[in-house]
Design a protein around this motif. Sequence first.
Motif, PDB file in Angstrom:
ATOM      1  N   UNK A  52      47.476  56.775  39.588  1.00 49.62           N
ATOM      2  CA  UNK A  52      48.760  56.113  39.382  1.00 49.62           C
ATOM      3  C   UNK A  52      48.703  55.203  38.160  1.00 49.62           C
ATOM      4  N   UNK A  53      47.567  54.531  37.966  1.00 46.26           N
ATOM      5  CA  UNK A  53      47.416  53.702  36.774  1.00 46.26           C
ATOM      6  C   UNK A  53      47.487  54.530  35.508  1.00 46.26           C
ATOM      7  N   UNK A  54      46.932  55.725  35.546  1.00 43.04           N
ATOM      8  CA  UNK A  54      47.000  56.622  34.391  1.00 43.04           C
ATOM      9  C   UNK A  54      48.448  56.992  34.095  1.00 43.04           C
ATOM     10  N   UNK A  55      49.210  57.318  35.126  1.00 44.23           N
ATOM     11  CA  UNK A  55      50.585  57.739  34.914  1.00 44.23           C
ATOM     12  C   UNK A  55      51.499  56.584  34.530  1.00 44.23           C
ATOM     13  N   UNK A  56      51.135  55.357  34.857  1.00 49.14           N
ATOM     14  CA  UNK A  56      51.988  54.236  34.459  1.00 49.14           C
ATOM     15  C   UNK A  56      51.877  53.983  32.967  1.00 49.14           C
ATOM     16  N   UNK A  57      50.783  54.374  32.346  1.00 45.24           N
ATOM     17  CA  UNK A  57      50.612  54.222  30.897  1.00 45.24           C
ATOM     18  C   UNK A  57      50.826  55.533  30.162  1.00 45.24           C
ATOM     19  N   UNK A  58      51.557  56.430  30.777  1.00 52.00           N
ATOM     20  CA  UNK A  58      51.784  57.747  30.208  1.00 52.00           C
ATOM     21  C   UNK A  58      52.927  57.712  29.200  1.00 52.00           C
ATOM     22  N   UNK A  59      52.877  58.535  28.204  1.00 52.75           N
ATOM     23  CA  UNK A  59      53.985  58.707  27.288  1.00 52.75           C
ATOM     24  C   UNK A  59      53.747  58.194  25.886  1.00 52.75           C
ATOM     25  N   UNK A  60      52.726  57.369  25.701  1.00 52.10           N
ATOM     26  CA  UNK A  60      52.545  56.788  24.377  1.00 52.10           C
ATOM     27  C   UNK A  60      52.105  57.818  23.346  1.00 52.10           C
ATOM     28  N   UNK A  61      51.444  58.894  23.796  1.00 50.27           N
ATOM     29  CA  UNK A  61      50.993  59.907  22.836  1.00 50.27           C
ATOM     30  C   UNK A  61      52.160  60.693  22.254  1.00 50.27           C
ATOM     31  N   UNK A  62      53.296  60.689  22.953  1.00 49.60           N
ATOM     32  CA  UNK A  62      54.472  61.383  22.438  1.00 49.60           C
ATOM     33  C   UNK A  62      55.027  60.692  21.195  1.00 49.60           C
ATOM     34  N   UNK A  87      56.258  48.641  28.488  1.00 49.54           N
ATOM     35  CA  UNK A  87      57.379  48.961  29.367  1.00 49.54           C
ATOM     36  C   UNK A  87      56.898  49.722  30.597  1.00 49.54           C
ATOM     37  N   UNK A  88      55.962  50.672  30.415  1.00 49.35           N
ATOM     38  CA  UNK A  88      55.441  51.423  31.556  1.00 49.35           C
ATOM     39  C   UNK A  88      54.703  50.544  32.546  1.00 49.35           C
ATOM     40  N   UNK A  89      53.871  49.661  32.056  1.00 49.85           N
ATOM     41  CA  UNK A  89      53.135  48.754  32.946  1.00 49.85           C
ATOM     42  C   UNK A  89      54.095  47.772  33.609  1.00 49.85           C
ATOM     43  N   UNK A  90      55.058  47.271  32.854  1.00 49.24           N
ATOM     44  CA  UNK A  90      56.050  46.364  33.437  1.00 49.24           C
ATOM     45  C   UNK A  90      56.861  47.026  34.541  1.00 49.24           C
ATOM     46  N   UNK A  91      57.273  48.268  34.312  1.00 48.11           N
ATOM     47  CA  UNK A  91      58.030  48.991  35.338  1.00 48.11           C
ATOM     48  C   UNK A  91      57.163  49.259  36.566  1.00 48.11           C
ATOM     49  N   UNK A  92      55.890  49.549  36.353  1.00 48.52           N
ATOM     50  CA  UNK A  92      54.979  49.784  37.478  1.00 48.52           C
ATOM     51  C   UNK A  92      54.768  48.509  38.293  1.00 48.52           C
ATOM     52  N   UNK A  93      54.605  47.386  37.609  1.00 48.60           N
ATOM     53  CA  UNK A  93      54.435  46.114  38.315  1.00 48.60           C
ATOM     54  C   UNK A  93      55.696  45.775  39.104  1.00 48.60           C
ATOM     55  N   UNK A  94      56.865  46.017  38.514  1.00 46.34           N
ATOM     56  CA  UNK A  94      58.122  45.758  39.207  1.00 46.34           C
ATOM     57  C   UNK A  94      58.248  46.634  40.458  1.00 46.34           C
ATOM     58  N   UNK A  95      57.947  47.929  40.334  1.00 39.14           N
ATOM     59  CA  UNK A  95      58.040  48.829  41.483  1.00 39.14           C
ATOM     60  C   UNK A  95      57.048  48.441  42.576  1.00 39.14           C
ATOM     61  N   UNK A  96      55.840  48.071  42.178  1.00 43.92           N
ATOM     62  CA  UNK A  96      54.824  47.658  43.155  1.00 43.92           C
ATOM     63  C   UNK A  96      55.259  46.381  43.874  1.00 43.92           C
TER      64      UNK A  96
END
Length: 132
Positions: free
Chosen positions: A14-24, A49-58
Motif C-alpha cells: 500500500x505504501x508503494x501504491x500511495x507514491x505511485x504515478x511520479x514516473x509518468x 499529494x499521494x502521501x497526503x491523500x493516503x494519510x487523509x484516507x487512513x
Amino acid sequence: MGSYLPAFLAASLLGLFSCYGFEACGDVAEEIPNPGKQIPKAMRMTIYIGVGASIFACAALLLAVPDIPAVISGQAPNALSDVLFNAFGSVGTKGVAAIVMISFMSCVLSLQRGNLTEGLYIGLDYEKVYFV
C-alpha cells in the motif's frame, strides 16, 4: 495468533501504491518547456499529494472505527469491513471493494508497462552500441 508477515507485506505494498504515478511525469518531458526544472517539481508534487491523500484516507478510516479498544483486543477482527458496512451497507461495501481492486490492478498494470518500456529502451540502446 498468526503471523504478522502478510499484514506487513500488504501494508508495504500500500505504501508503494500511495507514491505511485511520479514516473509518468517523465513521459511528458519533451512536451513541456524547461523540463529540467518542471519534471522534478512535478514528481515531488505527485509524491506529496499521494502521501497526503493516503494519510487523509487512513485517518478517516481510523476515526470511523466506533470501538478502537475492541479492535486492539481482537474482539472486532475485521474493523475495515465493519466500517465500510456501517457506512455503505452490503451493496456499497462490495462496490467500494470493486473500485479498490480495479485501482490496484490499474496501478500494477501501469507499473508493468513502465518496466517493460524501460527494458525496451535499454535493449534498443544496447542494440545501437553493439550493432552499429
